[in-house]
Write an enzyme that holds these catalytic residues in place. Structure first.
Site, PDB file in Angstrom:
ATOM      1  N   SER A 119       0.830  -1.204   0.000  1.00  0.00           N
ATOM      2  CA  SER A 119       0.000   0.000   0.000  1.00  0.00           C
ATOM      3  C   SER A 119       0.857   1.241   0.000  1.00  0.00           C
ATOM      4  O   SER A 119       0.396   2.318  -0.336  1.00  0.00           O
ATOM      5  CB  SER A 119      -0.841   0.074   1.276  1.00  0.00           C
ATOM      6  OG  SER A 119      -1.434  -1.124   1.555  1.00  0.00           O
ATOM      7  N   HIS A 140      -1.873  -3.246  -6.923  1.00  0.00           N
ATOM      8  CA  HIS A 140      -2.514  -2.898  -5.650  1.00  0.00           C
ATOM      9  C   HIS A 140      -4.022  -3.138  -5.697  1.00  0.00           C
ATOM     10  O   HIS A 140      -4.745  -2.481  -6.444  1.00  0.00           O
ATOM     11  CB  HIS A 140      -2.200  -1.425  -5.329  1.00  0.00           C
ATOM     12  CG  HIS A 140      -2.635  -1.011  -3.979  1.00  0.00           C
ATOM     13  ND1 HIS A 140      -3.137   0.234  -3.701  1.00  0.00           N
ATOM     14  CD2 HIS A 140      -2.653  -1.688  -2.799  1.00  0.00           C
ATOM     15  CE1 HIS A 140      -3.433   0.302  -2.425  1.00  0.00           C
ATOM     16  NE2 HIS A 140      -3.160  -0.845  -1.860  1.00  0.00           N
ATOM     17  N   GLU A 152      -4.773  -0.975  -8.963  1.00  0.00           N
ATOM     18  CA  GLU A 152      -3.792   0.002  -9.431  1.00  0.00           C
ATOM     19  C   GLU A 152      -2.550  -0.766  -9.880  1.00  0.00           C
ATOM     20  O   GLU A 152      -2.022  -1.583  -9.116  1.00  0.00           O
ATOM     21  CB  GLU A 152      -3.392   0.956  -8.296  1.00  0.00           C
ATOM     22  CG  GLU A 152      -4.500   1.889  -7.844  1.00  0.00           C
ATOM     23  CD  GLU A 152      -4.087   2.735  -6.634  1.00  0.00           C
ATOM     24  OE1 GLU A 152      -4.360   3.940  -6.659  1.00  0.00           O
ATOM     25  OE2 GLU A 152      -3.517   2.192  -5.667  1.00  0.00           O
ATOM     26  N   ASN A 190      -4.529   5.683  -2.017  1.00  0.00           N
ATOM     27  CA  ASN A 190      -4.096   5.993  -0.641  1.00  0.00           C
ATOM     28  C   ASN A 190      -3.555   7.413  -0.512  1.00  0.00           C
ATOM     29  O   ASN A 190      -3.640   8.016   0.565  1.00  0.00           O
ATOM     30  CB  ASN A 190      -3.060   4.979  -0.152  1.00  0.00           C
ATOM     31  CG  ASN A 190      -3.730   3.685   0.281  1.00  0.00           C
ATOM     32  OD1 ASN A 190      -4.914   3.672   0.608  1.00  0.00           O
ATOM     33  ND2 ASN A 190      -2.991   2.594   0.277  1.00  0.00           N
TER      34      ASN A 190
HETATM   35  N1  3HC Z   1     -19.686 -13.621  -2.776  1.00  0.00           N
HETATM   36  C1  3HC Z   1     -20.136 -12.918  -3.835  1.00  0.00           C
HETATM   37  N2  3HC Z   1     -20.700 -11.702  -3.731  1.00  0.00           N
HETATM   38  C2  3HC Z   1     -20.834 -11.185  -2.500  1.00  0.00           C
HETATM   39  C3  3HC Z   1     -20.393 -11.848  -1.327  1.00  0.00           C
HETATM   40  C4  3HC Z   1     -19.808 -13.134  -1.519  1.00  0.00           C
HETATM   41  N3  3HC Z   1     -19.392 -13.857  -0.501  1.00  0.00           N
HETATM   42  N4  3HC Z   1     -20.643 -11.078  -0.257  1.00  0.00           N
HETATM   43  C5  3HC Z   1     -21.218  -9.965  -0.730  1.00  0.00           C
HETATM   44  N5  3HC Z   1     -21.339 -10.028  -2.064  1.00  0.00           N
HETATM   45  C6  3HC Z   1     -21.935  -9.038  -2.963  1.00  0.00           C
HETATM   46  C7  3HC Z   1     -23.341  -8.699  -2.468  1.00  0.00           C
HETATM   47  O1  3HC Z   1     -24.287  -9.635  -2.900  1.00  0.00           O
HETATM   48  C8  3HC Z   1     -23.545  -7.332  -3.058  1.00  0.00           C
HETATM   49  O2  3HC Z   1     -23.841  -7.451  -4.435  1.00  0.00           O
HETATM   50  P1  3HC Z   1     -25.008  -6.558  -5.110  1.00  0.00           P
HETATM   51  O3  3HC Z   1     -24.537  -5.129  -4.959  1.00  0.00           O
HETATM   52  O4  3HC Z   1     -25.025  -7.019  -6.538  1.00  0.00           O
HETATM   53  O5  3HC Z   1     -26.231  -6.860  -4.335  1.00  0.00           O
HETATM   54  C9  3HC Z   1     -22.146  -6.714  -2.940  1.00  0.00           C
HETATM   55  O6  3HC Z   1     -21.233  -7.814  -2.921  1.00  0.00           O
HETATM   56  C10 3HC Z   1     -21.982  -5.908  -1.687  1.00  0.00           C
HETATM   57  O7  3HC Z   1     -22.147  -6.753  -0.544  1.00  0.00           O
HETATM   58  P2  3HC Z   1     -23.095  -6.445   0.708  1.00  0.00           P
HETATM   59  O8  3HC Z   1     -24.416  -5.929   0.252  1.00  0.00           O
HETATM   60  O9  3HC Z   1     -23.111  -7.633   1.591  1.00  0.00           O
HETATM   61  O10 3HC Z   1     -22.290  -5.374   1.488  1.00  0.00           O
HETATM   62  P3  3HC Z   1     -22.382  -3.797   1.377  1.00  0.00           P
HETATM   63  O11 3HC Z   1     -23.359  -3.336   0.378  1.00  0.00           O
HETATM   64  O12 3HC Z   1     -22.489  -3.385   2.781  1.00  0.00           O
HETATM   65  O13 3HC Z   1     -20.922  -3.445   0.789  1.00  0.00           O
HETATM   66  C11 3HC Z   1     -18.587  -3.128   0.849  1.00  0.00           C
HETATM   67  C12 3HC Z   1     -19.767  -3.874   1.439  1.00  0.00           C
HETATM   68  C13 3HC Z   1     -18.367  -3.596  -0.595  1.00  0.00           C
HETATM   69  C14 3HC Z   1     -17.378  -3.473   1.691  1.00  0.00           C
HETATM   70  C15 3HC Z   1     -18.920  -1.598   0.851  1.00  0.00           C
HETATM   71  O14 3HC Z   1     -19.309  -1.204   2.124  1.00  0.00           O
HETATM   72  C16 3HC Z   1     -17.760  -0.768   0.404  1.00  0.00           C
HETATM   73  O15 3HC Z   1     -17.506  -0.611  -0.781  1.00  0.00           O
HETATM   74  N6  3HC Z   1     -17.029  -0.192   1.395  1.00  0.00           N
HETATM   75  C17 3HC Z   1     -15.853   0.613   1.143  1.00  0.00           C
HETATM   76  C18 3HC Z   1     -14.659  -0.295   1.116  1.00  0.00           C
HETATM   77  C19 3HC Z   1     -13.424   0.427   0.710  1.00  0.00           C
HETATM   78  O16 3HC Z   1     -13.378   1.639   0.548  1.00  0.00           O
HETATM   79  N7  3HC Z   1     -12.361  -0.347   0.535  1.00  0.00           N
HETATM   80  C20 3HC Z   1     -11.078   0.188   0.170  1.00  0.00           C
HETATM   81  C21 3HC Z   1     -10.265   0.346   1.394  1.00  0.00           C
HETATM   82  S1  3HC Z   1      -8.688   1.053   1.043  1.00  0.00           S
HETATM   83  C22 3HC Z   1      -7.736  -0.267   0.645  1.00  0.00           C
HETATM   84  O17 3HC Z   1      -8.133  -1.400   0.672  1.00  0.00           O
HETATM   85  C23 3HC Z   1      -6.332   0.069   0.268  1.00  0.00           C
HETATM   86  C24 3HC Z   1      -5.346  -0.413   1.259  1.00  0.00           C
HETATM   87  O18 3HC Z   1      -4.078  -0.208   0.711  1.00  0.00           O
HETATM   88  C25 3HC Z   1      -5.440   0.302   2.564  1.00  0.00           C
END
Ligand code: 3HC
Length: 284
Positions: A119, A140, A152, A190
């Site tokens: 990251s 990434h 990325e 990031n």
């Molecule tokens: N298998 C297949 N699909 C699944 C699943 C599984 N086990 N679990 C969930 N899904 C699907 C759901 O069915 C849903 O699909 P749909 O939109 O077609 O209905 C979709 O994935 C979203 O799942 P949920 O409805 O259960 O969950 P949320 O709607 O609450 O979304 C989240 C969860 C995707 C984590 C959302 O809250 C999100 O995008 N959060 C932000 C996360 C983020 O910003 N991440 C980046 C962090 S920074 C980083 O990682 C960089 C590092 O370097 C620090």
């Protein structure tokens, strides 16, 4: 050369997600951990995620079985000898990553491409630790890897442009959208996300508003899927602290300086969802 066999170093939060999406896309995928217990935990979590996907009707039972069939776990980096691409997703620790790259350089064939999911560490330093700096890139992914659509790809001033193109095509083959960035700490996401998260902690500490209200405000006011504190808990408080320190060291700008409350959270062991407690309590 098309990338077929993929190795993933590390089966933690990110490595297991990366291994899963590679295997799901049809690549023969080997994922490694440092011991059998950690490997078993990572593999079980992949199976659980796929099982939930079947329950939700997102994938079929056959797809789950073929994904698992494409996946092999190992505790021996030597098993990566035949890989076309190895993605390192080990703990965010500079020394450890450098050692992994040096080892991979001896194990893998000269044509293999190395990617790092780091990251915040710089890709150039990882690249020059190998005898193939023209074949090392940043790759990434975002947490949770199977659900987040972005990758990325990061090229250094030493990389062969065709390697960037190959890895870009590989990422697209995983069903991801690929953006390309230069090797500057934090890349695109990031670089912009970390100051925002750190600012959220600063305004909480200043007493601007309650944590829950800040989260609601950013969700409903900006249309973000999560507020900053829920996101900090997902990413990991310790991971954010580590990234912030590296970014501060690189840019020497206040916006990247880890605020005192963040450091206290790390010291207190409140590392987010993975420890059951971060800004929010997940113990129940
Ligand atoms: N298998 C297949 N699909 C699944 C699943 C599984 N086990 N679990 C969930 N899904 C699907 C759901 O069915 C849903 O699909 P749909 O939109 O077609 O209905 C979709 O994935 C979203 O799942 P949920 O409805 O259960 O969950 P949320 O709607 O609450 O979304 C989240 C969860 C995707 C984590 C959302 O809250 C999100 O995008 N959060 C932000 C996360 C983020 O910003 N991440 C980046 C962090 S920074 C980083 O990682 C960089 C590092 O370097 C620090």
């Amino acid at each position: 050369m098309a990338i077929e066999r993929v190795g993933v170093v590390g089966c933690g939060l990110m490595g297991r997600g990366i291994a899963q999406v590679c295997a799901r896309a049809g690549h023969a995928t080997i994922v490694s951990e440092i011991n059998d217990d950690l490997l078993a935990t990572g593999m079980a979590s992949i199976e659980k995620f796929l099982g939930k996907g079947v329950e939700k009707g997102k994938i079929s039972e056959e797809e789950m079985q073929s994904t698992l069939g494409n996946l092999t776990g190992t505790t021996d980096l030597g098993s990566f000898a035949e890989c076309d691409l190895v993605i390192e997703a080990a703990t965010e620790n500079r020394e450890m990553k450098l050692e992994i790259f040096r080892n991979l350089d001896e194990i893998c064939g000269p044509g293999a491409i190395f990617g790092s999911n780091t990251s915040s560490l710089n890709i150039t330093e990882l690249a020059v630790s190998t005898g193939r700096p023209d074949r090392v890139v940043g790759v990434h992914f975002f947490n949770p890897v199977p659900l987040m659509k972005l990758v990325e790809v990061v090229g250094t001033m030493l990389v062969d442009d065709s390697v960037v193109e190959e890895v870009k095509a590989f990422g697209q083959g995983l069903g991801k959208v690929v953006v390309v960035a230069r090797d500057r700490t934090g890349f695109i996401v990031n670089r912009l996300l970390v100051p925002y998260l750190l600012d959220a902690i600063r305004v909480l500490d200043e007493g601007l508003a309650k944590m829950e209200d800040i989260d609601q405000a950013m969700k409903l006011g900006c249309g973000y899927p999560m507020g900053p504190f829920a996101l900090l808990d997902l990413v990991g408080i310790d991971t954010t602290y580590y990234i912030a320190n590296i970014m501060y060291e690189e840019f020497r700008e206040h916006q990247f300086a880890p605020p005192p409350l963040l450091r206290r959270m790390v010291l207190a062991g409140r590392h987010g969802r993975k420890t059951g407690r971060g800004f929010y309590d997940y113990s129940k």
